[in-house]
Scaffold this motif. Structure first.
Motif, PDB file in Angstrom:
ATOM      1  N   SER A   1       0.832  -1.207   0.000  1.00  0.00           N
ATOM      2  CA  SER A   1       0.000   0.000   0.000  1.00  0.00           C
ATOM      3  C   SER A   1       0.861   1.249   0.000  1.00  0.00           C
ATOM      4  N   LEU A   2       1.988   1.201   0.717  1.00  0.00           N
ATOM      5  CA  LEU A   2       2.928   2.321   0.694  1.00  0.00           C
ATOM      6  C   LEU A   2       3.455   2.533  -0.721  1.00  0.00           C
ATOM      7  N   PHE A   3       3.743   1.452  -1.439  1.00  0.00           N
ATOM      8  CA  PHE A   3       4.199   1.570  -2.829  1.00  0.00           C
ATOM      9  C   PHE A   3       3.139   2.278  -3.679  1.00  0.00           C
ATOM     10  N   GLY A   4       1.885   1.863  -3.527  1.00  0.00           N
ATOM     11  CA  GLY A   4       0.817   2.521  -4.273  1.00  0.00           C
ATOM     12  C   GLY A   4       0.697   3.987  -3.904  1.00  0.00           C
ATOM     13  N   ALA A   5       0.822   4.272  -2.615  1.00  0.00           N
ATOM     14  CA  ALA A   5       0.725   5.657  -2.146  1.00  0.00           C
ATOM     15  C   ALA A   5       1.872   6.503  -2.694  1.00  0.00           C
ATOM     16  N   LEU A   6       3.065   5.925  -2.798  1.00  0.00           N
ATOM     17  CA  LEU A   6       4.205   6.656  -3.353  1.00  0.00           C
ATOM     18  C   LEU A   6       3.982   6.972  -4.835  1.00  0.00           C
ATOM     19  N   CYS A   7       3.341   6.031  -5.555  1.00  0.00           N
ATOM     20  CA  CYS A   7       3.003   6.298  -6.958  1.00  0.00           C
ATOM     21  C   CYS A   7       2.049   7.483  -7.059  1.00  0.00           C
ATOM     22  N   TYR A   8       1.060   7.521  -6.178  1.00  0.00           N
ATOM     23  CA  TYR A   8       0.119   8.640  -6.156  1.00  0.00           C
ATOM     24  C   TYR A   8       0.803   9.930  -5.722  1.00  0.00           C
ATOM     25  N   ALA A   9       1.842   9.816  -4.883  1.00  0.00           N
ATOM     26  CA  ALA A   9       2.593  11.012  -4.494  1.00  0.00           C
ATOM     27  C   ALA A   9       3.289  11.613  -5.704  1.00  0.00           C
ATOM     28  N   GLU A  10       3.865  10.762  -6.569  1.00  0.00           N
ATOM     29  CA  GLU A  10       4.491  11.282  -7.791  1.00  0.00           C
ATOM     30  C   GLU A  10       3.454  11.946  -8.691  1.00  0.00           C
ATOM     31  N   LEU A  11       2.312  11.272  -8.866  1.00  0.00           N
ATOM     32  CA  LEU A  11       1.261  11.838  -9.718  1.00  0.00           C
ATOM     33  C   LEU A  11       0.729  13.151  -9.152  1.00  0.00           C
ATOM     34  N   GLY A  12       0.600  13.221  -7.822  1.00  0.00           N
ATOM     35  CA  GLY A  12       0.074  14.422  -7.181  1.00  0.00           C
ATOM     36  C   GLY A  12       1.005  15.615  -7.267  1.00  0.00           C
ATOM     37  N   THR A  13       2.303  15.355  -7.409  1.00  0.00           N
ATOM     38  CA  THR A  13       3.263  16.459  -7.493  1.00  0.00           C
ATOM     39  C   THR A  13       3.550  16.889  -8.921  1.00  0.00           C
ATOM     40  N   CYS A  14       3.252  16.025  -9.907  1.00  0.00           N
ATOM     41  CA  CYS A  14       3.487  16.424 -11.305  1.00  0.00           C
ATOM     42  C   CYS A  14       2.187  16.831 -12.016  1.00  0.00           C
ATOM     43  N   ILE A  15       1.050  16.345 -11.522  1.00  0.00           N
ATOM     44  CA  ILE A  15      -0.257  16.785 -12.037  1.00  0.00           C
ATOM     45  C   ILE A  15      -0.965  17.473 -10.880  1.00  0.00           C
ATOM     46  N   LYS A  16      -0.836  18.783 -10.802  1.00  0.00           N
ATOM     47  CA  LYS A  16      -1.297  19.512  -9.618  1.00  0.00           C
ATOM     48  C   LYS A  16      -2.780  19.882  -9.725  1.00  0.00           C
TER      49      LYS A  16
END
Length: 508
Positions: A95-110
């Motif tokens: 789940s942390l891995f999935g959350a980290l993927c969403y962290a990347e998406l959240g910082t590049c697609i604001k």
């Protein structure tokens, strides 16, 4: 949905609704709270989600009633204490891995909107519309009703210790709780966030009330249930995957901060930090809570218990166990509040993109909340609460959640190749999205194999979004009377709700 473009209509609404405009006697509509002064500034969703509030949204929506009541899906399917604790830990890491993927998406697609926005960016409007269509009509109302029913049951538990709680009483209290959450999220972003912080604190206190006595039991040498921890019923070929399915479901909720990206202060820093801190706290809390249970309760007793935390508390804390239902009710209320706060932004963004009625992308002129996007869930949730077969609906559509999450994370890989120069303040190694998207697709395949009938029905419900997309979005030759009616309904709702489109999106 056809957007209102008539400049005269918009200017009329601005004059009528916008606080403090020149030439207006009082600058606003008469209303119940008209005695309150109107705040100055643009009518937009403001950045009020700090790091602490972000952490409270994630933790507050992940931790519901399950860990306190029936954390036995994993134990049942693994067959041993040791393997169940291993699965809890591995699911936390995945789940942390999935959350980290969403962290990347959240910082590049604001942009706010979570799953919907990322699918729209990577794969286009049709799959994005299908996602929000199913979320609005079925998944979110049913999920809100289920967690709200747990709130209603446990808030009444101390008053019905000696008898069964009447179902009607549970549903009525549940309806009050749902309404309270909707009113809170419609009234103030700040107060909703403050209450979420308080409720998250209550959840962590409840976890500590279980973990601390468990640690004391370990110090005393109460380790009999950990001897031969991996001995017991061997997990079947299907048992272990189902255990992972239960574990991933228990951790779901780590994606909710991405639904409110536009309201997060300094998102490049706070989104990854909030996600990492939250997932570490939840994973450690879940594993230690299960360890604590096994210091006092055997595996067989845990599987038979109707409320594991109550059984544990009765054995170690006596009458203090009466407080457990209260903490469970507060935990459920926190999940209701956090989920409503986050998901309303998905509807807000989908409306802004033209995929939902325009009224859902409008903001209250004084409260600066997406009022229509919040309250649209209220009638749908009430219908589900009193008339819907909630658990069947969730079973039908459980696969859809993992299908779309897997699609989002696969979209991250696709965007790496499609837009290699896109700014990425936070970037994860490629094996993380690859492993996580494979995990999601594996869980979808598991659903198809283990329960083909329910999964097939859920797939059919999801596919209704395809004709809906072509009927409501693509087809632009709707009758003139229909377009005029839609414009009139939108204008009437704007005046009644005192909402206008975000001003930064309007062109002079």
């Amino acid at each position: 949905m056809e957007r209102l473009q008539h400049e005269g209509v918009y200017n009329y609404l601005i004059k009528l609704l916008k606080p403090g405009k020149t030439g207006q006697a009082n600058g606003r509509l008469p209303s119940m709270d008209s005695g309150q002064p109107a705040p100055e500034g643009k009518v937009v969703l403001k950045k009020k989600v700090t790091l602490l509030r972000g952490i409270s949204i994630i933790i507050g929506t992940i931790i519901g009633a399950g860990i306190f009541i029936s954390p036995k899906g994993i134990l049942k399917n693994t067959g041993s204490v040791g393997m169940s604790l291993t699965v809890w830990t591995v699911c936390g890491i995945l789940s942390l891995f999935g959350a980290l993927c969403y962290a990347e998406l959240g910082t590049c697609i604001k942009k706010s909107g979570g799953h919907y926005t990322y699918i729209l960016e990577a794969f286009g409007p049709l799959p994005a519309f299908v996602r929000v269509w199913v979320e609005l009509l079925v998944i979110r109302p049913a999920a809100t009703a289920v967690i709200s029913l747990a709130f209603g049951r446990y808030i009444l538990e101390p008053f019905f210790m000696q008898c069964e709680i009447p179902e009607l009483a549970i549903k009525l209290i549940t309806a009050v709780g749902i309404t309270l959450v909707m009113v809170l999220n419609s009234t103030s972003v700040s107060w909703s966030a403050r209450i979420q912080i308080f409720l998250t604190f209550c959840k962590l206190v409840a976890i500590l009330i279980i973990v601390v006595p468990g640690v004391i039991q370990l110090i005393k040498g109460e380790t009999q249930h950990f001897k031969n921890a991996f001995a017991g019923n061997d997990a079947s070929v299907m048992g272990l995957p189902l255990a992972f399915y239960s574990g991933m479901y228990a951790y779901s909720g780590w994606f909710y901060l991405n639904f409110v990206t536009e309201e997060v202060e300094n998102p490049e820093k706070n989104i990854p930090l909030a996600i990492c801190i939250s997932m570490i706290i939840v994973t450690v809390g879940y594993v230690l809570t299960n360890v604590a249970y096994f210091t006092t309760i055997s595996a067989g007793e845990l599987l038979l218990s109707k409320a594991v935390a109550v059984t544990f508390a009765e054995r170690l804390m006596g009458n203090f166990s009466l407080a457990v239902p209260v903490f469970v009710a507060l935990s459920c209320f926190g999940s209701m509040n956090g989920g409503t706060f986050a998901v309303s932004r998905m509807f807000f963004v989908a409306s802004r993109e033209g995929h939902l009625p325009e009224i859902l992308s409008m903001i209250h002129v004084r409260k600066h909340t997406p009022l229509p996007a919040v309250i649209v869930l209220h009638p749908l949730t009430m219908i589900m609460l009193f008339n819907g077969d909630l658990y069947s609906l969730l079973n039908f559509l459980s696969f859809a959640r993992w299908l779309f999450i897997g699609l989002v994370v696969a979209g991250l890989i696709y965007l790496r190749y499609k837009h290699p120069d896109m700014p990425r303040p936070f970037k994860v190694p490629l094996f993380i999205p690859a492993l996580f998207s494979f995990t999601c697709l594996f869980m979808v395949a598991l659903s198809l194999y283990s329960d083909p009938v329910n999964t097939g029905i859920g797939f059919a419900i999801t596919l209704t979004g395809v004709p809906a997309y072509y009927l409501f979005i693509v087809w632009d030759k709707k009758p003139r009377w229909f377009r005029k009616l839609l414009d009139k309904v939108t204008l009437t709702l704007q005046i009644l709700l005192e909402v206008i489109p975000p001003e930064e999106d309007q062109k002079s």
